[in-house]
Design a protein around this motif. Structure first.
Motif, mmCIF file in Angstrom:
data_model
loop_
_atom_site.group_PDB
_atom_site.id
_atom_site.type_symbol
_atom_site.label_atom_id
_atom_site.label_comp_id
_atom_site.label_asym_id
_atom_site.label_seq_id
_atom_site.Cartn_x
_atom_site.Cartn_y
_atom_site.Cartn_z
ATOM 1 N N THR A 80 0.845 -1.190 0.000
ATOM 2 C CA THR A 80 0.000 0.000 0.000
ATOM 3 C C THR A 80 0.884 1.246 0.000
ATOM 4 O O THR A 80 2.103 1.166 0.252
ATOM 5 N N HIS A 81 0.257 2.378 -0.226
ATOM 6 C CA HIS A 81 0.960 3.659 -0.170
ATOM 7 C C HIS A 81 1.666 3.831 1.172
ATOM 8 O O HIS A 81 2.843 4.195 1.231
ATOM 9 N N LYS A 110 -1.605 -0.166 -9.968
ATOM 10 C CA LYS A 110 -2.375 0.035 -8.743
ATOM 11 C C LYS A 110 -3.701 -0.688 -8.886
ATOM 12 O O LYS A 110 -4.458 -0.447 -9.814
ATOM 13 N N ASP A 113 -6.021 -0.475 -3.210
ATOM 14 C CA ASP A 113 -5.031 0.265 -2.420
ATOM 15 C C ASP A 113 -3.613 -0.252 -2.607
ATOM 16 O O ASP A 113 -2.678 0.268 -1.993
ATOM 17 N N TYR A 114 -3.433 -1.267 -3.446
ATOM 18 C CA TYR A 114 -2.141 -1.942 -3.547
ATOM 19 C C TYR A 114 -1.395 -1.619 -4.835
ATOM 20 O O TYR A 114 -1.983 -1.554 -5.911
#
Length: 160
Positions: A80-81, A110, A113-114
């Motif tokens: 994730t970010h 992306k 969220d990954y």
């Protein structure tokens, strides 16, 4: 006294004489331009924007390499970010800028969220892959890219 934005009248001509200027002609023009750019010229348009933003894209790629981001994502498969931000020890905004640029270049993907590496990033930008081209990119960045600011002058003067 209230200040408001100027009113735009769709019937006021904004183009040279001889062009239709009403709402519907403008809508037709916009839809035609959209079709031309998005459907008919999509590949050319994409190529143009890559040339136009080339220096930014290249420097974004270099930053991803210097952070060893592609190796990290390859090892973890997807992050994730916030996980990337913590691993790279970056603040939120710089991390978003880096991830947005690398995603726009299609080096990262992306999903929800990954983030994960693209195939080309796994092969060529992962420090642990035997076919990586990291040193070539560093060479481009450190040696070749520096003198390119004088390329126009060199062509004009027929000099090195």
């Amino acid at each position: 006294m209230s200040m408001s934005a100027p009113r735009i009248d769709p019937e006021v001509p904004t183009q040279p004489t001889g062009h239709k200027t009403g709402f519907l002609p403008r809508l037709r023009l916009l839809s035609r331009l959209y079709v031309q750019e998005k459907l008919l010229l999509r590949r050319r348009t994409d190529e143009f924007y890559h040339v136009l933003g080339g220096h930014i894209f290249f420097e974004t790629l270099v930053a991803g390499i210097e952070f060893d981001l592609f190796t990290l994502v390859s090892e973890k498969k997807r992050l994730t970010h916030d996980e990337i931000r913590n691993h790279l020890k970056l603040q939120d905004q710089p991390c978003r800028i880096l991830l947005l640029g690398l995603t726009a270049l299609k080096l990262l993907r992306k999903r929800g969220d990954y983030y994960s590496n693209s195939l080309i990033a796994n092969l060529l930008l992962n420090r642990k892959h035997p076919r990586n081209i990291i040193n070539i990119i560093r060479w481009q960045h450190s040696i070749n890219y520096r003198p390119l600011h004088s390329f126009h002058r060199a062509l004009k003067e027929n000099s090195n």
